[in-house]
Design a protein around this motif. Structure first.
Motif, PDB file in Angstrom:
ATOM      1  N   TYR A 165       3.759   4.498   4.300  1.00 47.73           N
ATOM      2  CA  TYR A 165       2.605   4.220   4.282  1.00 47.73           C
ATOM      3  C   TYR A 165       2.430   3.066   5.222  1.00 47.73           C
ATOM      4  O   TYR A 165       1.575   3.074   6.263  1.00 47.73           O
ATOM      5  CB  TYR A 165       2.038   4.000   3.089  1.00 47.73           C
ATOM      6  N   TYR A 191      -0.001   5.951  -0.742  1.00 54.97           N
ATOM      7  CA  TYR A 191      -0.930   6.906  -0.807  1.00 54.97           C
ATOM      8  C   TYR A 191      -0.275   8.256  -1.963  1.00 54.97           C
ATOM      9  O   TYR A 191       0.759   8.690  -1.546  1.00 54.97           O
ATOM     10  CB  TYR A 191      -1.311   7.701   0.281  1.00 54.97           C
ATOM     11  N   TYR A 212       5.408   8.709 -10.974  1.00 54.08           N
ATOM     12  CA  TYR A 212       6.069   8.179  -9.980  1.00 54.08           C
ATOM     13  C   TYR A 212       6.765   6.973 -10.415  1.00 54.08           C
ATOM     14  O   TYR A 212       8.088   6.531  -9.808  1.00 54.08           O
ATOM     15  CB  TYR A 212       5.335   8.317  -8.606  1.00 54.08           C
ATOM     16  N   ASN A 260       0.797  -1.371  -0.047  1.00 52.65           N
ATOM     17  CA  ASN A 260       0.031  -0.025  -0.039  1.00 52.65           C
ATOM     18  C   ASN A 260       0.807   1.202   0.031  1.00 52.65           C
ATOM     19  O   ASN A 260       1.905   1.201   0.620  1.00 52.65           O
ATOM     20  CB  ASN A 260      -0.835  -0.009   1.340  1.00 52.65           C
ATOM     21  N   LEU A 275      -3.525  13.152   5.654  1.00 56.54           N
ATOM     22  CA  LEU A 275      -4.507  12.022   5.934  1.00 56.54           C
ATOM     23  C   LEU A 275      -4.595  12.375   7.564  1.00 56.54           C
ATOM     24  O   LEU A 275      -3.762  12.657   8.161  1.00 56.54           O
ATOM     25  CB  LEU A 275      -3.836  10.751   5.564  1.00 56.54           C
ATOM     26  N   MET A 280       1.701  15.435  -1.151  1.00 53.59           N
ATOM     27  CA  MET A 280       3.069  14.543  -0.888  1.00 53.59           C
ATOM     28  C   MET A 280       2.347  13.015  -1.494  1.00 53.59           C
ATOM     29  O   MET A 280       1.415  12.579  -1.270  1.00 53.59           O
ATOM     30  CB  MET A 280       3.372  14.373   0.460  1.00 53.59           C
ATOM     31  N   VAL A 281       3.591  12.256  -1.889  1.00 54.16           N
ATOM     32  CA  VAL A 281       3.157  10.805  -2.142  1.00 54.16           C
ATOM     33  C   VAL A 281       3.841  10.195  -1.162  1.00 54.16           C
ATOM     34  O   VAL A 281       4.759  10.189  -0.680  1.00 54.16           O
ATOM     35  CB  VAL A 281       4.151  10.530  -3.494  1.00 54.16           C
ATOM     36  N   ILE A 282       2.978   9.178  -0.598  1.00 55.36           N
ATOM     37  CA  ILE A 282       3.636   8.695   0.689  1.00 55.36           C
ATOM     38  C   ILE A 282       3.716   7.187   0.219  1.00 55.36           C
ATOM     39  O   ILE A 282       3.324   6.200  -0.286  1.00 55.36           O
ATOM     40  CB  ILE A 282       2.589   8.350   1.965  1.00 55.36           C
ATOM     41  N   ARG A 283       5.270   6.977   0.238  1.00 59.10           N
ATOM     42  CA  ARG A 283       5.674   5.641  -0.360  1.00 59.10           C
ATOM     43  C   ARG A 283       5.436   4.442   0.401  1.00 59.10           C
ATOM     44  O   ARG A 283       5.179   4.545   1.674  1.00 59.10           O
ATOM     45  CB  ARG A 283       7.354   5.789  -0.656  1.00 59.10           C
ATOM     46  N   PRO A 284       5.492   3.179   0.019  1.00 53.34           N
ATOM     47  CA  PRO A 284       5.187   2.138   0.764  1.00 53.34           C
ATOM     48  C   PRO A 284       5.879   2.187   2.020  1.00 53.34           C
ATOM     49  O   PRO A 284       5.240   1.550   3.080  1.00 53.34           O
ATOM     50  CB  PRO A 284       5.489   0.653  -0.260  1.00 53.34           C
ATOM     51  N   ASN A 329      -8.643  11.835   3.971  1.00 54.51           N
ATOM     52  CA  ASN A 329      -7.891  13.039   3.496  1.00 54.51           C
ATOM     53  C   ASN A 329      -8.618  14.469   3.656  1.00 54.51           C
ATOM     54  O   ASN A 329      -9.837  14.435   3.503  1.00 54.51           O
ATOM     55  CB  ASN A 329      -7.358  12.851   2.211  1.00 54.51           C
ATOM     56  N   ASP A 343       7.646  11.182  -1.058  1.00 59.53           N
ATOM     57  CA  ASP A 343       8.298  12.307  -2.173  1.00 59.53           C
ATOM     58  C   ASP A 343       7.176  13.639  -2.395  1.00 59.53           C
ATOM     59  O   ASP A 343       5.983  13.229  -1.959  1.00 59.53           O
ATOM     60  CB  ASP A 343       8.217  11.651  -3.736  1.00 59.53           C
ATOM     61  N   ASN A 344       7.569  14.518  -2.709  1.00 57.66           N
ATOM     62  CA  ASN A 344       6.632  15.569  -3.115  1.00 57.66           C
ATOM     63  C   ASN A 344       5.988  15.156  -4.289  1.00 57.66           C
ATOM     64  O   ASN A 344       6.279  14.522  -5.188  1.00 57.66           O
ATOM     65  CB  ASN A 344       7.519  16.784  -3.527  1.00 57.66           C
ATOM     66  N   GLY A 345       4.358  15.757  -4.061  1.00 60.47           N
ATOM     67  CA  GLY A 345       3.483  15.317  -5.355  1.00 60.47           C
ATOM     68  C   GLY A 345       3.826  16.391  -6.411  1.00 60.47           C
ATOM     69  O   GLY A 345       4.531  17.340  -6.262  1.00 60.47           O
ATOM     70  N   PRO A 346       3.056  16.107  -7.427  1.00 55.29           N
ATOM     71  CA  PRO A 346       3.293  17.033  -8.621  1.00 55.29           C
ATOM     72  C   PRO A 346       2.482  18.463  -8.363  1.00 55.29           C
ATOM     73  O   PRO A 346       2.933  19.395  -8.758  1.00 55.29           O
ATOM     74  CB  PRO A 346       2.593  16.187  -9.834  1.00 55.29           C
ATOM     75  N   VAL A 347       1.287  18.391  -7.611  1.00 56.78           N
ATOM     76  CA  VAL A 347       0.718  19.717  -7.112  1.00 56.78           C
ATOM     77  C   VAL A 347       1.388  20.384  -6.111  1.00 56.78           C
ATOM     78  O   VAL A 347       1.561  19.503  -4.789  1.00 56.78           O
ATOM     79  CB  VAL A 347      -0.704  19.447  -6.967  1.00 56.78           C
ATOM     80  N   GLU A 357      -2.474  18.586   1.261  1.00 58.86           N
ATOM     81  CA  GLU A 357      -3.342  17.394   1.427  1.00 58.86           C
ATOM     82  C   GLU A 357      -2.714  16.566   2.662  1.00 58.86           C
ATOM     83  O   GLU A 357      -1.484  16.389   2.423  1.00 58.86           O
ATOM     84  CB  GLU A 357      -3.663  16.398   0.252  1.00 58.86           C
TER      85      GLU A 357
END
Lengths: 470, 470
Positions: B44, A67, A119, A65, B157, B37-41, B139, B29-33, B155
């Protein structure tokens, strides 16, 4: 005088029965923004059980998982041509943030292929990084003009798996693995729902996919509901987002990706597969409350007897709850438990206790019987086992009784008025598919005569399963 | 030649150390917007463990999970005056849906007090429906101009609890219960983080609350991080949304509501509380991987020995993973395990197996020792227990060593350059609070000298804990 029904009977008005049961079982309400929903605690507890059972299977399949953001730059959506064409009419667009108009509008994710593609391209370097198996539990938004709770809502909850592979074969094998070992296994063994596994025709495929596998179930009104899909995306997204890897041979190769999803829509399918005129019937393995121990009336030793049964059942691993709200009429509480589809009720009153008995009422097959106190836990455990199978068998018999093999398009249209029709795809074809679509009948999927999945749309002997659908 | 650090040392540049470790431990990672953020496995999986531990405690406190819509009509926000004023600058606004401009703009929830208030009003009829104890995992979006992963993202969670009660006392008692039995218990006993429990001053309160309780932790750079808050909302939202109940006396009464939340921000707090120059240090009770059994090099009996240890540890209830990627250099894998803060590594190589031993390396206190094969599982289990306490003690000592009691505003400002200062609130006051704010120093919370929570801002003897904060 006939007993007044709590719900509109299914035979009278199935859509109204559905609305009634969703409201009266306290599953969900409409949200304030058109098309959105509020999932109430009982409905959400069912979703949590679904998530837990699915999540275990997804992890067993090796996916992890993660996000990804809710907000996607509009430009991402346009990178894969079929994808944007498929989703453009359903997008919600954020134009203002932090009190200012944004330079580039932002899309609220309708699905995350694009942002995850971006990504994957960053994270994958060599063949050692493959397969990359990701899953996400999230909310997504697809603007809905004719909303219906759980079935079609502008916002819904789901899981979306996204995977990248070295070869087309690996991607296809993984999509099939999820389809069968995760989705079908969950639907059959937890939801007690028989499902048809097949492939979508070209016109029903996911926007951007080269192959979509679907699981289709028959509702009690004979209509079909798509319970989950698993897509081979070919190299469409990999090319659009530059998802490449260095092969062991030293060459740079483009990945093959897949995606797969199931959503809160399954709750709608569950309701319409198993529910009856008294309310929901929740399959025992799914049920958040498998057994409700009810104090009928307070009295000598009643609380103690009820507490002892609760403890016995807990010790046996049963999800049990005590209902001791004796300030509410027993009849009303029993009706509520029926509406909510709790598989087994154990009723304990002063007379039962005096006789060393309790009354066990079963929701799924019906019936009520007094049973010696010492035997109650064992009987209840057995009932939960049996009733899973009973629900499945009933749903399967319903589907079989309402499915016919036909040889002409006219016969297919007629059969689809009340159930499923199977017709050779060679007979129906793209032209026949279009003809049926005019009467709101669709090809749910293509299957082989033995129930397996055809390798291609034009495989010899492939059958189209046609039906009206939610 | 000095060994080159994988990360910027904390003493050199703490913010850069944080960025480095978030990236290199593959947390996010930083998200595109911007701001997402992108929470990596791996990140997460830590959040999932947080959710699971928190969710159990929330359910034990009697609250039930539900789900409310992402989209809120803009008009709802304006119903509670302080609330809209607090959130207006941070809102993301959807103006287009399904290809059309919307009649009323929609706000992406920054928090759900308003929409949940609307439904509480529908669901609550009489005193029998109280307390109504709801929680949601979701979220939320608050536009962020100076984003930093996990700490301030557009954003994030979170869980947000929303409860309605018959009396002010009940609402206050429940807000305190969550604050202590759910939040503090989780932070101390799972995250191994000491936290100060106090009340916010009027200027730091939640928008619409009459009292905000907070939990504040000290990071390794001496700055404060707010780990969670619990709010008494008085009758502000109940009046705005008409949340009323029929009392047993037959009169119509207005409810008292509370809300409480914790978020992915806690991950940032965890990183900055325990991390060191080699990477993260994840407390054992939280760690998704408590023990990594590493095959150093393949050889006679190595795989079998490693598998046996994995099985032993699994049987002992330990969360264990096998690392058999011998095609990657062992040193690199060990550095990666250090970066990820896995509490214990069990290293198995051919020489170990020949000697009937394995090597146990502990991340938290450091150190490596050979241990007889038969004793490994018991040692590891003990290490996990000890290391929870060791981490907690270390964080507590750090906080105590960097907290001073001061008598003037000047001294407070000076102390806040490196840690926390405690100053009598009677000395500081609203004027002093404003003065410190000019140097970006804030009152984190008010506490009693014995560590308990004052009943009001002006309670005799109340101390202000002041610090720079994230």
């Amino acid at each position: 005088m006939a007993k007044k029904s709590v719900l509109t009977p299914q035979s009278e008005d199935f859509p109204r029965w559905y609305q009634d049961v969703v409201a009266k079982a306290e599953m969900a309400d409409n949200g304030p923004v058109r098309g959105t929903m509020v999932i109430r605690p009982y409905g959400y507890s069912i979703w949590e059980r679904m998530q837990s059972e699915m999540d275990t299977r997804i992890k067993d399949a090796g996916a992890k998982n993660a996000y990804f953001p809710l907000f996607i730059p509009q430009s991402y959506l346009t990178k894969e041509a079929d994808h944007v064409e498929g989703f453009a009419p359903e997008l919600a667009v954020v134009t203002h943030g932090g009190g200012k108009e944004l330079e580039e509008p932002i899309v609220v994710r309708p699905t995350s292929e694009t942002v995850i593609g971006e990504y994957m391209a960053k994270w994958i370097n060599s063949y050692r990084d493959l397969p990359l198996l990701l899953n996400q539990w999230a909310n997504v938004v697809r603007w809905e003009l004719r909303p219906r709770i759980f079935l079609r809502t502008s916002e819904f909850l789901w899981q979306e798996g996204h995977t990248a592979h070295a070869t087309r074969e690996d991607a296809a094998a993984y999509a099939h693995h999820i389809h069968r070992e995760v989705y079908e296994d969950f639907m059959v063994n937890v939801l007690a729902m028989p499902v048809i596994r097949g492939r979508k025709t070209a016109s029903e495929r996911f926007a951007g996919a080269i192959n979509t596998l679907a699981l289709e179930a028959m509702m009690r009104d004979g209509k079909a509901l798509q319970m989950g899909t698993s897509h081979e995306l070919g190299q469409n997204f990999a090319n659009a987002f530059g998802i490449k890897y260095l092969a062991s041979s030293g060459t740079q190769e483009v990945c093959w990706t897949a995606s797969w999803g199931t959503s809160t829509r399954m709750i709608g399918g569950l309701i319409m597969s198993h529910g009856d005129d008294a309310g929901l019937r929740i399959p025992p393995r799914l049920a958040p409350i498998q057994v409700l121990v009810m104090i009928v009336k307070d009295g000598d030793g009643v609380s103690e007897a009820a507490a002892a049964i609760v403890a016995d059942l807990k010790a046996a691993g049963v999800r049990v709850e005590l209902d001791d709200r004796t300030d509410t009429a027993f009849g009303r509480r029993a009706v509520d438990a029926e509406l909510k589809g709790i598989p087994v009720r154990v009723e304990v009153g002063p007379r039962d206790v005096a006789e060393g008995k309790v009354t066990v009422a079963r929701r799924i097959g019906g019936g009520k019987e007094p049973i010696a106190f010492e035997s109650a836990a064992a009987l209840v455990t057995r009932a939960l086992d049996e009733d899973h199978q009973a629900l499945y068998d009933e749903a399967l018999a319903h589907r079989e009784n309402n499915t016919v093999d036909v040889r002409t398009i006219g016969e297919a249209a007629e059969a689809a008025a009340t159930g499923f029709a199977r017709i050779p795809w060679a007979t129906l074809g793209v032209a026949g598919e279009k003809e049926l679509a005019a009467s709101a009948i669709t090809v749910r999927c293509l299957v082989r005569p033995d129930g397996e999945i055809p390798e291609s749309d034009d495989e010899d002997g492939a059958l189209a399963v046609v039906a009206r659908a939610y």
